[in-house]
Write an enzyme that holds these catalytic residues in place. Sequence first.
Site, PDB file in Angstrom:
ATOM      1  N   ASP A  73     -11.218  32.590  -5.840  1.00  0.00           N
ATOM      2  CA  ASP A  73     -11.678  31.414  -5.584  1.00  0.00           C
ATOM      3  C   ASP A  73     -13.139  31.389  -4.873  1.00  0.00           C
ATOM      4  O   ASP A  73     -13.444  32.426  -4.448  1.00  0.00           O
ATOM      5  CB  ASP A  73     -10.631  30.847  -4.599  1.00  0.00           C
ATOM      6  CG  ASP A  73      -9.972  31.746  -3.768  1.00  0.00           C
ATOM      7  OD1 ASP A  73     -10.588  32.411  -2.964  1.00  0.00           O
ATOM      8  OD2 ASP A  73      -8.590  31.507  -3.705  1.00  0.00           O
TER       9      ASP A  73
ATOM     10  N   ASP B  65       3.473  27.717   2.920  1.00  0.00           N
ATOM     11  CA  ASP B  65       3.918  26.790   1.973  1.00  0.00           C
ATOM     12  C   ASP B  65       4.140  27.440   0.580  1.00  0.00           C
ATOM     13  O   ASP B  65       4.353  26.599  -0.355  1.00  0.00           O
ATOM     14  CB  ASP B  65       3.136  25.345   1.886  1.00  0.00           C
ATOM     15  CG  ASP B  65       1.811  25.937   1.334  1.00  0.00           C
ATOM     16  OD1 ASP B  65       1.338  27.126   1.023  1.00  0.00           O
ATOM     17  OD2 ASP B  65       1.008  24.653   1.435  1.00  0.00           O
TER      18      ASP B  65
ATOM     19  N   HIS C 154       1.794  28.894  -1.492  1.00  0.00           N
ATOM     20  CA  HIS C 154       0.573  28.665  -2.211  1.00  0.00           C
ATOM     21  C   HIS C 154      -0.015  30.286  -2.637  1.00  0.00           C
ATOM     22  O   HIS C 154      -0.100  31.003  -1.659  1.00  0.00           O
ATOM     23  CB  HIS C 154      -0.488  27.644  -1.861  1.00  0.00           C
ATOM     24  CG  HIS C 154      -1.291  28.157  -0.730  1.00  0.00           C
ATOM     25  ND1 HIS C 154      -1.209  27.751   0.662  1.00  0.00           N
ATOM     26  CD2 HIS C 154      -2.451  28.900  -0.555  1.00  0.00           C
ATOM     27  CE1 HIS C 154      -2.142  28.245   1.441  1.00  0.00           C
ATOM     28  NE2 HIS C 154      -2.726  29.183   0.847  1.00  0.00           N
TER      29      HIS C 154
ATOM     30  N   GLU D 117      -1.998  24.831  -4.429  1.00  0.00           N
ATOM     31  CA  GLU D 117      -1.111  24.219  -3.320  1.00  0.00           C
ATOM     32  C   GLU D 117       0.081  23.765  -3.940  1.00  0.00           C
ATOM     33  O   GLU D 117       0.257  23.508  -5.409  1.00  0.00           O
ATOM     34  CB  GLU D 117      -1.710  22.885  -2.827  1.00  0.00           C
ATOM     35  CG  GLU D 117      -3.254  23.222  -2.170  1.00  0.00           C
ATOM     36  CD  GLU D 117      -3.167  23.965  -0.772  1.00  0.00           C
ATOM     37  OE1 GLU D 117      -1.932  24.345  -0.368  1.00  0.00           O
ATOM     38  OE2 GLU D 117      -4.011  23.699  -0.015  1.00  0.00           O
TER      39      GLU D 117
END
Length: 258
Positions: free
Chosen positions: A65, A134, A136, A141
Amino acid sequence: MEVIIRPTERDCAVVAADIVERYVRCGATLGLATGSTPVGTYAELIARHRDQGLSFAQCRAFLLDEYVGLPREHEQSYYRTIRREFTAHVDLDDAAVASPDGTAPHPGEAAAAYDAAIAAAGGVDIQILGVGTDGHIAFNEPGSSLASRTRMKTLHPDTVRDNSRFFGGDSAAVPRHVLTQGIGTIREARHLVLLAFGESKASAVRALVEGPVAAVCPASALQLHPQATVIVDEAAAGLLEHTEYYRFAYDNKPDWQR
């Protein structure tokens, strides 16, 4: 999915480096992640290059990314980060390290071009991953499509807050958008190696390993992959139900599978 539980983060980094080294010796295409999680693995690989002559000269690499709008020269761009933390310390040609173009005028076109570049290279042989608290992976996400491709995403406020530590604690300085490989793109790599350390990652590790496959935990998509290795320390494994089996399976692994 193979789950490997080691006592410490350092032990995990050695196991991960052992796996990556096998691919490096074959001149593989590497998928590299940034962030704090893989730093120990990179340090171990750098040491093997320096002390044992492990060569990366025949390899190439793709990053997961990049921030949108952040110049490559910025200290916190992933273009600069991966070079500072890893590739500049081994004999991997700088031109062979590719990342999404976060400064492109048309991010959607840049994302499609990045997927095309990965495909043209024959795909990624081994992809290193971390996981967020979380669930991801990369910047996918919770709620991200499990079939998603490289695309622009808006960062969750929690992710912005977490990443502010790299920007002097200033959340306002953190870009709000990124170009990230999608889960579908990531799953096309031939071998996925996910690392997680610490008690704060225990819930995410339980969800991705033993929970249902669901977009609410993007990392759970690894359950669908034919060769996924999850390497965690004792703290990150703390909520797993089947630790006895994972330890038994790893300790009794045939030599030809190691």
